[in-house]
Design a protein around this motif. Sequence first.
Motif, PDB file in Angstrom:
ATOM      1  N   LEU C   3       1.307  -1.634   0.216  1.00 42.69           N
ATOM      2  CA  LEU C   3       0.389  -0.073   0.308  1.00 42.69           C
ATOM      3  C   LEU C   3       0.626   0.881   0.474  1.00 42.69           C
ATOM      4  O   LEU C   3       1.960   1.624   1.163  1.00 42.69           O
ATOM      5  N   LEU C   4       0.222   2.346  -0.915  1.00 36.95           N
ATOM      6  CA  LEU C   4       1.810   3.353  -1.040  1.00 36.95           C
ATOM      7  C   LEU C   4       0.647   4.320  -1.407  1.00 36.95           C
ATOM      8  O   LEU C   4      -0.177   4.578  -1.686  1.00 36.95           O
ATOM      9  N   ASP C   5       1.256   5.853  -0.863  1.00 35.09           N
ATOM     10  CA  ASP C   5       0.495   7.341  -1.148  1.00 35.09           C
ATOM     11  C   ASP C   5       2.001   7.912  -1.488  1.00 35.09           C
ATOM     12  O   ASP C   5       2.626   7.182  -1.890  1.00 35.09           O
ATOM     13  N   ASP C  12      -1.614  -1.037   6.184  1.00 31.61           N
ATOM     14  CA  ASP C  12      -2.949  -0.905   5.726  1.00 31.61           C
ATOM     15  C   ASP C  12      -3.279  -1.560   7.041  1.00 31.61           C
ATOM     16  O   ASP C  12      -2.922  -2.060   7.631  1.00 31.61           O
ATOM     17  N   LEU C  13      -4.098  -0.090   7.316  1.00 29.07           N
ATOM     18  CA  LEU C  13      -5.003  -0.233   9.052  1.00 29.07           C
ATOM     19  C   LEU C  13      -6.613  -1.034   8.694  1.00 29.07           C
ATOM     20  O   LEU C  13      -7.151  -1.185   9.715  1.00 29.07           O
ATOM     21  N   TRP C  14      -6.874  -1.274   7.544  1.00 31.78           N
ATOM     22  CA  TRP C  14      -7.673  -1.824   7.138  1.00 31.78           C
ATOM     23  C   TRP C  14      -8.069  -3.181   6.771  1.00 31.78           C
ATOM     24  O   TRP C  14      -7.020  -3.967   6.754  1.00 31.78           O
ATOM     25  N   THR C  15      -9.637  -3.786   7.067  1.00 32.46           N
ATOM     26  CA  THR C  15      -9.701  -5.122   6.937  1.00 32.46           C
ATOM     27  C   THR C  15     -10.350  -5.242   5.841  1.00 32.46           C
ATOM     28  O   THR C  15     -11.522  -4.922   6.404  1.00 32.46           O
ATOM     29  N   ASP C  21     -19.179 -10.194   9.147  1.00 35.35           N
ATOM     30  CA  ASP C  21     -18.349  -9.752  10.150  1.00 35.35           C
ATOM     31  C   ASP C  21     -17.641  -8.649  10.390  1.00 35.35           C
ATOM     32  O   ASP C  21     -16.100  -8.547  10.088  1.00 35.35           O
ATOM     33  N   ILE C  22     -18.044  -7.047  11.157  1.00 34.36           N
ATOM     34  CA  ILE C  22     -17.041  -6.298  10.854  1.00 34.36           C
ATOM     35  C   ILE C  22     -17.146  -5.855  12.638  1.00 34.36           C
ATOM     36  O   ILE C  22     -17.343  -5.260  13.180  1.00 34.36           O
ATOM     37  N   SER C  23     -15.865  -7.035  12.805  1.00 35.08           N
ATOM     38  CA  SER C  23     -15.335  -6.583  14.255  1.00 35.08           C
ATOM     39  C   SER C  23     -14.643  -5.228  14.735  1.00 35.08           C
ATOM     40  O   SER C  23     -13.957  -4.748  15.551  1.00 35.08           O
ATOM     41  N   ALA C  24     -13.095  -5.648  13.093  1.00 32.29           N
ATOM     42  CA  ALA C  24     -12.345  -4.286  12.819  1.00 32.29           C
ATOM     43  C   ALA C  24     -13.105  -3.078  13.241  1.00 32.29           C
ATOM     44  O   ALA C  24     -13.910  -2.291  12.712  1.00 32.29           O
ATOM     45  N   ASP C  25     -12.084  -2.099  13.438  1.00 29.68           N
ATOM     46  CA  ASP C  25     -12.066  -0.942  14.036  1.00 29.68           C
ATOM     47  C   ASP C  25     -12.699  -0.094  11.875  1.00 29.68           C
ATOM     48  O   ASP C  25     -12.965   0.998  11.951  1.00 29.68           O
ATOM     49  N   PRO C  43     -20.400   3.509  16.952  1.00 27.45           N
ATOM     50  CA  PRO C  43     -19.374   4.401  17.657  1.00 27.45           C
ATOM     51  C   PRO C  43     -18.207   4.183  17.129  1.00 27.45           C
ATOM     52  O   PRO C  43     -17.339   3.349  18.073  1.00 27.45           O
ATOM     53  N   GLY C  44     -17.753   4.937  16.203  1.00 21.05           N
ATOM     54  CA  GLY C  44     -15.745   5.250  15.995  1.00 21.05           C
ATOM     55  C   GLY C  44     -15.415   3.864  15.322  1.00 21.05           C
ATOM     56  O   GLY C  44     -14.365   4.566  14.435  1.00 21.05           O
ATOM     57  N   GLN C  45     -16.644   3.701  14.792  1.00 23.43           N
ATOM     58  CA  GLN C  45     -15.738   2.608  13.594  1.00 23.43           C
ATOM     59  C   GLN C  45     -15.938   3.380  12.318  1.00 23.43           C
ATOM     60  O   GLN C  45     -16.850   4.007  12.115  1.00 23.43           O
ATOM     61  N   GLN C  46     -15.321   2.803  11.745  1.00 24.63           N
ATOM     62  CA  GLN C  46     -14.660   3.437  10.451  1.00 24.63           C
ATOM     63  C   GLN C  46     -15.068   2.290   9.036  1.00 24.63           C
ATOM     64  O   GLN C  46     -14.719   0.800   9.239  1.00 24.63           O
TER      65      GLN C  46
END
Lengths: 106, 556, 173
Positions: C3-5, C12-15, C21-25, C43-46
């Motif tokens: 992953l690059l920008d 990569d902080l995304w799952t 099953d959306i337990s990750a943040d 709340p707080g989840q993206q």
Amino acid sequence: MAAVKRPPLPVILVANDLLEGDVVFATADGWSRDPRQAKVAQDDAAAQALEAFAAREFLHARVVGATLVDVELRDGAPVPRHIREAIRALGPSTRPDLGKQADFQI
Amino acid sequence: MYRYDEFDERLVRERVAQFASQVARRIDGSLTDAEFLPLRLKNGLYLQLHSYMLRIAVPYGTLHARQLRQLARIADEYDRGYGHFTTRTNLQFNWSKLKDVPTVLGLLADVEMHCIQTSGNCIRNVTADHFAGVAHDEIEDPRPIAELIRQWSTLHPEFEWLGRKFKIAVSGATHDRAVVKSHDLGVRIVRDPASGETGYEILVGGGLGRTPFAAKVLREFLPREDLLAYLEAVLRVYNLEGRRDNKFKARLKILVHELGIEALRALVEEEFAHIDKARVNADPQEQARIAAYFAPPAYEDLPEVSRKLEDAQIRDPELARFVEHNLFRHKKRGYTAVTISLKPIGGTPGDITSEQMRAVADLAEKYSFDELRVTHAQNLVLPNVKLDDVAEVYEALKAHDLATANIGRITDIISCPGLDYCSLATARSIPIAQVLSHHFADPEKQKQIGEVSIKISGCINACGHHHVGNIGILGLEKKGVESYQITVGGDPSENYALGELLGPGVPAEYVPEAVDKVVSVYLAERQQGETFIETYRRIGLAPFKAAFKEIADVAA
Amino acid sequence: MLLLDREGAKADLWTRVETLDISADKVIVPSALLQDALAARRPGQQIGVAIDNTERAAALEPYFGALALVVIAFPTGYNGRGFSIARQLRERGFSGLLRASGPLVSDQFPHALACGFDEIELPDASAERQPVEQWLAAAARISLNYQRGYNYGAVANILEQRRAARRAGAANV
Ligand code: HEM
Ligand code: SF4
């Protein structure tokens, strides 16, 4: 990049030099720009060896578009059967002063 | 003529460096061959039968002397001393070496030229009426918008990776000399009958190739200021909706055909409505800045008729023939546009030697305000010649085998390179052009036949425009042998029409006789003053077919 | 995956999930699950969404406010449809992160950035041959563009530059 479908024997291996673009023919020990130097594969094993050579040379970024071309032997020299490859081995039919026909006086 | 400012120049230089880096990364293995191929194509570099071929953009067919001299230098130092002008008004060098290309691109940049987007699945070189700015029948000079579109389409970040090539042509005259209807997108400058304002008629979905279509009108009248925003809408809809599953169905013409023009129009208008036009369009000052480069040169006030030229013609009937065939009526009194035929009898259509390039460059400088045009018919034009100078220009052309008096005549043949150069070809096309040119060489015979076009392609891709030739010839392969299909009735003009097939393909040696038969039908049937295409429209295909059958039967 | 920008490689902080099953943040769901995922969001989840290039920007428009990331798939590097989808998303007001995912070539990095992408997710096979430095070099190689409204980072728009020069010229008179 081995040829997908092998043309009828005998065959030669034709490619373009990556950096120059020139049409080159596989010989017993490398490549030549002279079609008469092409190594003629008379049997499956020899054709396979040419294919293996093509794949190696492609990987090493020396040639592109290597394909086996079916030929007949005229005075011992290979001549492609199909008009497209025949023109490729000689040069433009409308410019005898250009291409291999001129470079090698074929 | 447009001249680069510092920004145009910097962009082209950076693009040269980018290509050099792409070559280096191909060699060091960073890029696979499959990844490199589209990158080199976007820089006009093909691998052909004998060698690489480099296609140089001649934007809307406009050149000046210094540029043509530089092309001559490149031909001598990096190629084989000649180049080939194409139906898309580009120049091709047939013997390029990949390792030299970055250097050649640098030489081109020195004279404000490049190879950007002359191939690949992107917006290609914009073409235009070759008499733009000088034609007597012009509503408005299309070159300013051609240049605007050139800039807008250059390295467009969103449209660099389309499903297929995208060709744009512009015309500002009533008579279509730019084959607008064979393009993915055509822009015709029109006048709004109500307001008297000029604006643009937008046509889409034209194309030749294996499935030829005539372009259809998408927008009857587009206000000038909205051009770029509207083009953006069309391109976005094409990029999103155009097919990607099959290369042969990926052109805009297929989308137009499958969706229908109304549905496409709805999509484009919806997208257009969403676009922030003020953000996308060029501001009026920018349009004016570009237009200023195309202001007419310092013409002199001259009489309508040149006594000098009249007298010279009486002395020299060959000059008279040249004047009759190769001159085009100029909008400025006392001037003319001289077409230089690159179709000497028996020559290769569109080919020009470096020595000829230099000679033409000299003439442009001396007699045509340093201006030159390339035509889609593979000829050159000196657009601004005084009638008084025509005889001198003619003499100079003659000295370089460039004075063939055959524009619009049967030996003014369009031909693609075909199997002598092209790796996609199924048959040769140049030798056919040469044989036909010899066959009809007699000037009296040409005069008798009058205006007729022969167009030859070496495969179904139709680079030689065979579909729109009055007589079209398509080279195919039949059981390992070259075979030629002949069509009649094609017309590239505002009366656009695709030719109809006469019958089965015939071997090369029967082509001259077959064309002869076709011409004979016309000569026998024509009424007072009718051209070939007019007779064809009146009498239809049947008589031509019947005459052709005699040849086809013998050939079979 | 790399992953690059425009700053370089990034974690990569995304799952990615294929079910609810959306337990990750930070979770990326396929578009079919988007509505449910947003409804189930803690709340707080993206929430991010992954779309194919056959899907359209307009379909996501109702969710722009709630969506933190859109991932657009590039089935091949040279299938440029994703560039138009990105551009549409930006034009219609999406201001979250935009990610291009697929075997792009480094020379396409400036195009991706100009059309509104923030980051590229590259398969290993491509990343092995084209390391991050090549991507950064590619982004810097062309410093100008003609297309108004496609500006990003260090790229200067030629028409704006000309306009500025005209203004400066007029001021000097
Ligand atoms: C030398 C290598 C060339 C190659 C590999 C090539 C390839 C192609 C292909 C594949 C097409 C079909 C496009 C389609 O239907 O989607 C095409 C069309 C066309 N090409 Fe070429 N071409 C070459 C040379 C030329 C030359 C020399 C000219 C001009 C004399 C030219 C002008 C055109 C034109 C006018 C069309 C048809 C219009 C259209 O439908 O786009 N090309 N070419
Ligand atoms: S028509 Fe065919 S043979 Fe002729 S240049 Fe085009 S691709 Fe080559």
